[in-house]
Design a protein around this motif. Structure first.
Motif, mmCIF file in Angstrom:
data_model
loop_
_atom_site.group_PDB
_atom_site.id
_atom_site.type_symbol
_atom_site.label_atom_id
_atom_site.label_comp_id
_atom_site.label_asym_id
_atom_site.label_seq_id
_atom_site.Cartn_x
_atom_site.Cartn_y
_atom_site.Cartn_z
ATOM 1 N N PRO A 16 0.804 -1.015 -0.093
ATOM 2 C CA PRO A 16 0.062 0.385 0.172
ATOM 3 C C PRO A 16 0.856 1.110 -0.388
ATOM 4 C CG PRO A 16 -1.089 -1.232 1.815
ATOM 5 C CD PRO A 16 0.353 -2.538 1.051
ATOM 6 N N TYR A 23 -8.291 3.361 -6.756
ATOM 7 C CA TYR A 23 -8.475 2.366 -6.848
ATOM 8 C C TYR A 23 -9.644 2.126 -8.276
ATOM 9 C CZ TYR A 23 -13.655 4.146 -5.670
ATOM 10 O OH TYR A 23 -14.673 4.731 -5.466
ATOM 11 N N TYR A 52 -14.921 -5.908 -3.500
ATOM 12 C CA TYR A 52 -14.250 -5.496 -2.760
ATOM 13 C C TYR A 52 -14.015 -4.954 -1.435
ATOM 14 C CZ TYR A 52 -17.211 -1.897 -2.650
ATOM 15 O OH TYR A 52 -18.770 -0.556 -2.816
ATOM 16 N N GLU A 109 -8.680 -3.705 -4.859
ATOM 17 C CA GLU A 109 -8.056 -2.910 -2.606
ATOM 18 C C GLU A 109 -7.432 -2.548 -2.705
ATOM 19 O OE1 GLU A 109 -10.981 -3.668 -0.594
ATOM 20 O OE2 GLU A 109 -10.683 -5.895 -0.814
ATOM 21 N N LYS A 110 -8.030 -1.631 -2.095
ATOM 22 C CA LYS A 110 -7.084 0.051 -2.077
ATOM 23 C C LYS A 110 -6.995 -0.141 -0.085
ATOM 24 C CE LYS A 110 -5.039 4.813 -2.353
ATOM 25 N NZ LYS A 110 -3.980 4.306 -3.025
ATOM 26 N N SER A 223 -1.980 -4.865 1.019
ATOM 27 C CA SER A 223 -1.879 -5.210 -1.046
ATOM 28 C C SER A 223 -2.693 -4.464 -1.517
ATOM 29 C CB SER A 223 -1.251 -6.386 -1.726
ATOM 30 O OG SER A 223 -0.815 -7.507 -0.493
ATOM 31 N N ASP A 224 -2.299 -3.279 -2.630
ATOM 32 C CA ASP A 224 -3.115 -2.557 -3.684
ATOM 33 C C ASP A 224 -2.916 -4.013 -4.909
ATOM 34 O OD1 ASP A 224 -3.530 -0.295 -1.723
ATOM 35 O OD2 ASP A 224 -1.870 0.226 -2.708
ATOM 36 N N PRO A 351 -4.423 -8.816 -2.021
ATOM 37 C CA PRO A 351 -5.625 -7.136 -1.682
ATOM 38 C C PRO A 351 -6.784 -7.886 -1.794
ATOM 39 C CG PRO A 351 -4.835 -7.493 -3.894
ATOM 40 C CD PRO A 351 -3.961 -8.828 -3.179
#
Length: 400
Positions: A16, A23, A52, A109-110, A223-224, A351
């Protein structure tokens, strides 16, 4: 009706705040790659389930609008760590139910840096709001047997499951570390992986302890990232000449917690072994396939112990034999199965909303023979296992 994956795409999974992106940027990249892989345009997509966990309501629409403003239905999906597989399952049901011929399953996912908490996907180690959380029963089981410490809650419950497995079956810390060593080694050949460094068992054992016996290199990171898959009908495959790209979803099943998850008072059951076993049983029954027919597996190794528990739940070995199985080399290249050729959650990254679909992307590449240096020779059948506390387990069988 049959359903097929004809296009997949994903971003690299990253720590991240590594990149200045939103996103919707990552969703555009993954979705665009999946459409390009399928050789179709977004205006051919009829429905879009989007998974998400940490973004606001209707974030699915905001992300999908970057691909096109065609007015198609967009569904926002949240099933904890099983979110991606749940979005894929919706796409498959739309197709197999005859409602649509072309559906895009998208996950992203952010995330923020730091360990995940256990309350509704939140962060932090406080216990004040566990009583009203969706995972209250799960953490209640843990607290009754092991107490509640200040380490990250998810690491606690899986770490305590590891302790129980060690006490009951003699599983060793070195066997747990062998899972991490294998998956980090696999990720060296995956350009999409968050980590691409190999470690020895001794190096993994020497890493910082998160919650005994789990060290940092046995735990999936925050994680992103994003992943996407285009799911279509047999009719769509024929009309558009996509047979060479098509990977069939032979069977898929989801199970949620049962009485067995809580009756024993064991963290092993509370983290999902009974529902994983049941989802696998249903998938095998529906497909006519068994674990003996599978060549390559992408499973939910959020922590090294969960890979061992999943070996047992999928029928790869008898209960208590999973430590010996990984130690024998049966789950890597040259063994009976190759498990997590992508590097798995431990090394590829996690993510949450993207994980289940990223597993499908990896298996699609493997079954097409497009996985490059990590290709599993002769892969014909793949199995994906995605699990979320709270709880949901999804098992998907794919055939090239």
């Amino acid at each position: 009706m049959r359903s097929y994956v004809v296009g997949v795409g994903m971003t690299r999974f990253e720590k991240p705040e590594t990149r200045e992106w939103q996103y919707w940027d990552m969703a555009k990249e993954a979705g665009g790659k999946a459409l390009e892989d399928a050789g179709i345009s977004y205006d051919q997509v009829e429905q879009v389930p989007v998974g998400y966990c940490f973004q606001a309501s209707a974030a699915g629409q905001r992300a999908v609008y970057e691909l096109g403003l065609t007015g198609v239905p967009v569904y926002n999906v949240n099933n904890n760590c099983a979110t991606g597989a749940t979005a894929l399952m919706m796409a498959r049901q739309f197709v197999e139910g005859g409602l649509s011929d072309c559906v895009l399953a998208l996950g992203f996912e952010k995330m923020a840096r730091g360990s995940l908490g256990g309350v509704g996907g939140g962060r932090g180690g406080g216990t004040g709001d566990f009583a009203v959380s969706p995972v209250a029963r799960h953490y209640g089981i843990m607290a009754a047997r092991h107490g509640f410490e200040t380490t990250p809650p998810t690491a606690q419950i899986f770490g305590n499951a590891a302790r129980e497995h060690m006490e009951k079956y003699g599983t060793t810390e070195a066997q747990l570390a062998a899972v991490g060593a294998k998956n980090h080694r696999h990720s060296v050949n995956n350009p999409y992986a968050q980590f691409q460094d190999a470690y020895t068992v001794d190096e993994i054992l020497a890493a910082r302890t998160v919650h005994r016996p789990l060290t940092k290199l046995q735990c999936s990171p925050t994680s992103d990232g994003s992943a996407a898959a285009v799911v279509v009908s047999e009719r769509f495959v024929e009309r558009h000449g996509l047979a060479a790209r098509a990977v069939e979803i032979v069977a898929q099943a989801m199970a949620t917690d049962t009485d067995e998850s809580f009756a024993s008072g064991s963290c092993v059951d509370a983290v999902g072994v009974p529902m994983s076993r049941e989802a696998a049983r249903r998938a095998y029954e529906r497909s006519g396939l068994g674990i003996e027919d599978v060549d390559v597996v992408e499973l939910h190794d959020c922590f090294s112990i969960n890979e061992l528990l999943t070996y047992e739940a999928l029928g790869m070995c008898a209960p208590g034999e999973s430590g010996k199985l990984v130690e024998s080399g049966a789950t890597t290249y040259g063994g009976r199965w190759v498990v997590n050729p992508s590097g798995g959650l431990i090394s590829k990254g996690h993510p949450l909303g993207a994980t289940g679909i990223a597993q499908i992307a990896e298996l699609t590449w493997q079954l097409r023979g497009e996985a490059g240096a990590r290709q599993v020779e002769g892969a014909g059948v793949g199995l994906a296992h995605n699990i979320g506390l709270g709880g949901a387990a999804v098992v998907t069988l794919l055939r090239g």
